[in-house]
Write a protein that holds these residues in place. Structure first.
Motif, mmCIF file in Angstrom:
data_model
loop_
_atom_site.group_PDB
_atom_site.id
_atom_site.type_symbol
_atom_site.label_atom_id
_atom_site.label_comp_id
_atom_site.label_asym_id
_atom_site.label_seq_id
_atom_site.Cartn_x
_atom_site.Cartn_y
_atom_site.Cartn_z
ATOM 1 N N PRO A 1 -43.000 24.439 -60.780
ATOM 2 C CA PRO A 1 -42.313 23.869 -61.966
ATOM 3 C C PRO A 1 -41.974 24.852 -63.167
ATOM 4 O O PRO A 1 -41.171 24.878 -64.012
ATOM 5 N N ALA B 1 -43.963 20.026 -67.202
ATOM 6 C CA ALA B 1 -42.654 20.148 -66.810
ATOM 7 C C ALA B 1 -42.072 18.933 -67.079
ATOM 8 O O ALA B 1 -41.152 18.339 -67.592
ATOM 9 N N ALA B 2 -42.987 17.632 -66.342
ATOM 10 C CA ALA B 2 -42.419 16.277 -66.727
ATOM 11 C C ALA B 2 -42.543 15.922 -68.222
ATOM 12 O O ALA B 2 -41.696 15.071 -68.436
ATOM 13 N N THR C 1 -35.063 18.919 -60.923
ATOM 14 C CA THR C 1 -35.401 17.984 -59.721
ATOM 15 C C THR C 1 -36.511 18.733 -58.914
ATOM 16 O O THR C 1 -36.435 19.970 -58.647
ATOM 17 N N PRO D 1 -39.989 12.019 -67.900
ATOM 18 C CA PRO D 1 -39.195 11.714 -66.769
ATOM 19 C C PRO D 1 -38.085 10.932 -66.906
ATOM 20 O O PRO D 1 -38.211 9.886 -67.793
ATOM 21 N N THR E 1 -38.958 26.044 -64.798
ATOM 22 C CA THR E 1 -38.503 25.878 -66.144
ATOM 23 C C THR E 1 -37.974 27.400 -66.523
ATOM 24 O O THR E 1 -36.640 27.341 -67.486
ATOM 25 N N GLU F 1 -38.288 18.541 -68.768
ATOM 26 C CA GLU F 1 -37.775 19.656 -68.307
ATOM 27 C C GLU F 1 -36.553 19.203 -67.148
ATOM 28 O O GLU F 1 -36.724 18.434 -66.207
ATOM 29 N N ASN F 2 -35.317 19.602 -67.540
ATOM 30 C CA ASN F 2 -34.262 19.057 -66.720
ATOM 31 C C ASN F 2 -33.851 19.698 -65.425
ATOM 32 O O ASN F 2 -33.076 20.669 -65.052
ATOM 33 N N GLN G 1 -30.152 15.426 -63.108
ATOM 34 C CA GLN G 1 -30.138 16.623 -63.808
ATOM 35 C C GLN G 1 -28.532 17.056 -64.035
ATOM 36 O O GLN G 1 -28.371 17.752 -65.109
ATOM 37 N N GLY H 1 -32.616 14.785 -67.634
ATOM 38 C CA GLY H 1 -34.118 15.265 -67.563
ATOM 39 C C GLY H 1 -34.936 15.177 -66.297
ATOM 40 O O GLY H 1 -34.315 14.755 -65.334
ATOM 41 N N PHE H 2 -35.973 15.397 -66.307
ATOM 42 C CA PHE H 2 -36.968 15.495 -65.406
ATOM 43 C C PHE H 2 -36.909 14.381 -64.302
ATOM 44 O O PHE H 2 -36.962 13.311 -64.613
ATOM 45 N N MET I 1 -38.404 13.511 -60.025
ATOM 46 C CA MET I 1 -39.116 13.780 -58.911
ATOM 47 C C MET I 1 -38.932 12.693 -57.942
ATOM 48 O O MET I 1 -39.058 11.243 -58.266
#
Lengths: 247, 353, 178
Positions: free
Chosen positions: A73, A108-109, A116, A170, A77, A113-114, A198, A203-204, A206
């Motif tokens: 991650p 990152a979440a 996947t 997220p 980033t 953070e944009n 994304q 944004g994030f 998962m």
């Protein structure tokens, strides 16, 4: 003759090294299909983890970076922030993401953070030979929990989706299972949404994929997918844990 | 026009002018002015600044950004650099260019926050796992730090390896007048056809990787890296000699300690003692040949290596002198800094014996 | 020439900026200079000091062990550094906070009631500038007008405080000449 099935362009010609019955191959295929269907070929940076998927850089037909254990991650980033117009994804296993890389995934979440993240949870360390993972079920045997995982000694399995869903960063968090056709189709939808988010700059995102490891679980492939469906989903319930579009 | 700037801020501005467009860091004294400065400066030039969750993450963000083609850097101080060593090893293995600034403080452990030079080993001898080196500079003034930082990304790109700038608390905190060079135009930077910037597909696909599972392939990689280090030795070794022509006692010092040593040499000369100074500017590659040539001179009686450590660079000095002359050591640690008078007295006492 | 100065006091007394004014003036005067602060926890309220070296060629060591001039803004600072001052050197004592006299007879001690003069200048926070004025007079390194220009530049975005600071500079300069 009508073509009913094709290899996706987003995978290379390199044959997978994964064990028979391992669901990494399905996960790779789903990610690749989604990228192709989204038309982002030539605009993708993938980050490979340490673990069984370390060679993912040989399989995805896009620029690939191989990251240190748990750091995908952070690497993603760096790639995304300097190339915000590219689709950046990290592909990580449970040891990588939920043990050594907990700080990286949480932050990152949290930053939203944009990127996947595809999280393969097979409740075991595969590449190093079947040691206990942070997601190993209670009672499940591994080479470092030979009598079965115990709460007293090892604590409880970590539920990553539930944990990350508490964060504001997220945009989408979902858990699916690669256990049967219906669930694989659901997983593909989830992965696609994670990439769409994304691309839309939400944004994030998962997607956790409950996966099988017949080799290290000591099961046949069919027993292994049954274990995913019947045992793992009890501890790791399937579903969407966060979706900002539905809030 | 010269401006008065703090070392840390001057280094940060020189980084931007030298092409830095991405910084990832984590707070630690005594280098905090670098991230603070860049957090407001980088957005002005379309760059990106992130305060990472740890030094470990910061260096891996550098890995990702550098792998994708950006001029990326991080800065830290000793305990933080220890944490970055894993990432530095991967960056070296993956042959990525980047810049790392280390404003060294005392150790081991949490140590202190005052100036030290006890990171010499972890900087020039590895620090992380595997056979690798970095191009390591040790500036002794803010101006020299600016000049080195300004060209550091060019060097990193040319050799596809990290450049480390090894300062200390003093270089970071001191204010001096500096001449800032003009901002470099990114259009003139070399193209990176190896960078995983996302455009690769099929045959043009690129991979940034440090895993070579076949022994023969990994051995080849090691040889390739070391061939590059030979090029470094040939082209990038830098040092300064001060009053060495007729010197009988040659001090060896780097960074801010070299300034103190220079004062000591002048004072010793005023007392009629023929002292000189050799100052390595690159710590890797180390100016071994220059030191060996001085050691071979008849007038030279002995060397004194002086460091803010228990003696780390002295090992390389001894290897360079190769037994031709004795090599003594004077050091201070814990964040204490020797004065020119300390050095003068050390030399005078030695002379008396 | 080479002039080495240590300026010491409490955090918040403007010790570091006093040193910076000397550094700015030195550069404007075409000299080389280093300004090196003590740093660390003491930055937040404890003692604070900086070393300034002014030289007509490149400054070698920025470390000042034996200053030509000590500016002591509080009592602990006086006792910490007074014995290091070079023979024949100068000690500027902020007598508003330091009732003691310098015992050494081989240095020139000058007592400046910085707090009182700052109040006279119209701003209690200009005590460091009062002492700067005294230093300019005693060192003879720079023209007072040059330092006044530095003060105007430094406070360009706070023009309201400039008159009091210039007055403080004058009062310190005069006090040192008495």
């Amino acid at each position: 003759m009508a073509v009913v099935f094709e290899k996706t362009n987003m995978l290379t010609e390199t044959p997978f090294h994964y064990c028979p019955g391992c669901t990494h191959g399905i996960a790779h295929r789903l990610v690749a299909e989604c990228l192709q269907e989204l038309g982002v070929e030539g605009n993708v940076i993938g980050i490979a983890p340490v673990g069984c998927a370390v060679f993912a850089y040989n399989y995805f037909n896009c620029d690939m970076q191989q990251a240190a254990h748990g750091r995908a991650p952070a690497v993603a980033t760096g790639a995304k922030r300097t190339n915000p117009d590219k689709v950046v994804f990290a592909y990580q296993g449970d040891g990588d993401l939920a043990s050594i890389g907990t700080a990286e995934i949480i932050h990152a979440a949290a930053r939203g953070e944009n990127i996947t993240v595809i999280f393969i949870n097979n409740a075991i360390y595969g590449m190093t030979g079947g040691q206990m993972a942070p997601t190993t079920l209670l009672g499940q045997k591994s080479t470092t929990s030979q009598a079965g995982r115990s709460v007293a000694l090892n604590g409880n399995p970590i539920k990553v989706c539930e944990m990350l869903a508490t964060l504001d960063g997220p945009s989408y968090i979902a858990r699916c299972a690669l256990s049967d056709t219906a669930n694989v189709n659901k997983a593909k939808k989830a992965i696609k949404k994670a990439f769409e988010n994304q691309i839309a700059g939400k944004g994030f995102a998962m997607v956790e994929l409950l996966s099988s490891c017949p080799t290290n679980w000591g099961m046949t492939p069919t027993q292994a997918v049954d274990f995913v469906k019947e045992e793992m989903t009890k501890v790791f319930p399937l579903g969407v844990y966060k979706d900002i579009d539905k809030e | 026009m010269k401006v008065l700037m703090k070392g840390n801020e001057a280094v940060a501005e020189a980084a931007v002018r030298g092409g830095c467009r991405a910084f990832f860091g984590y707070p630690i004294t005594p280098q905090n002015e670098i991230p603070e400065y860049l957090s407001r400066r980088l957005p002005e030039v379309g760059g990106c600044f992130i305060q990472a969750e740890s030094e470990v993450s910061a260096i891996n963000m550098v890995y990702g950004a550098a792998a994708a083609g950006a001029r990326a850097m991080t800065s830290s101080s000793s305990p933080g650099i220890s944490l970055k060593q894993e990432g530095i090893s991967y960056i070296c293995g993956a042959e990525l260019p980047c810049v790392i600034v280390n404003m060294v403080r005392g150790g081991p452990g949490l140590g202190g926050i005052q100036p030290a030079q006890s990171d010499y080993f972890q900087t020039v001898k590895g620090g992380g796992h595997g056979d690798y080196h970095m191009l390591v500079y040790a500036p002794n003034t803010v101006q020299e730090a600016v000049n080195i930082m300004y060209d550091a990304f060019d060097k990193a790109d040319a050799y596809r390896m990290p450049v480390m700038i090894l300062g200390d608390g003093m270089i970071g905190q001191i204010m001096e007048a500096v001449e800032l060079p003009p901002i470099k135009d990114p259009a003139n930077f070399p193209k990176k056809d190896w960078a995983t910037d996302g455009t690769g597909v099929g045959k043009d696909r690129r991979i940034v990787n440090s895993l070579y599972i076949e022994p023969d392939v990994l051995e080849e990689v090691n040889h390739r890296l070391f061939a590059r280090y030979d090029e470094l030795k040939k082209n990038e070794t830098r040092y300064e000699e001060f009053m060495c022509d007729d010197a009988e006692i040659v001090l060896v010092a780097y960074g801010t300690v070299a300034r103190i040593a220079k004062s000591a040499v002048s004072e010793l000369r005023a007392k009629g003692i023929k002292a000189g100074l050799i100052r390595p500017i690159t710590l890797y590659p180390f100016p071994s040949e220059a030191i060996n040539a001085i050691a071979a001179k008849d007038c030279v009686k002995s060397f004194i290596t002086t460091e803010l450590s228990m003696g780390q660079m002295i090992e390389d000095v001894k290897l360079a002198v190769n037994g031709l002359k004795p090599v003594d050591f004077y050091g201070r640690t814990g964040g204490n800094v020797m004065t020119p008078e300390d050095l003068v007295n050390y030399v005078l006492n030695k002379e008396d014996k | 020439m080479e002039e080495k100065i240590i300026i010491a006091g409490f955090g918040g007394q403007g010790v570091l900026s006093l040193g910076q004014f000397i550094a700015y003036a030195a550069i404007a005067d075409g000299k080389e200079v280093t300004w090196l602060p003590s740093y660390g926890p003491e930055m937040r309220g404890g003692t604070s000091n900086c070393s300034v070296v002014v030289c007509d060629k490149e400054v070698a060591s920025p470390i000042v062990a034996r200053p030509d001039c000590l500016i002591a803004m509080n009592k602990p600072s006086l006792y910490k550094f007074v014995n290091n001052v070079k023979e024949g050197g100068t000690v500027i004592v902020n007598s508003s906070l330091i009732p003691d006299k310098v015992e050494r007879t081989d240095v020139k001690a000058v007592y400046i009631d910085a707090q009182e003069l700052a109040l006279q200048a119209g701003n209690a926070r200009t005590a460091n500038i009062v002492v700067l004025g005294a230093y300019v007079k005693l060192s003879g390194l720079f023209q007072k007008e040059l330092v006044a220009e530095m003060i105007k530049n430094k406070f360009a975005n706070k023009p309201k405080v400039i008159p009091a600071n210039l007055k403080a500079l004058d009062l310190g300069f005069e006090a040192a000449g008495k």
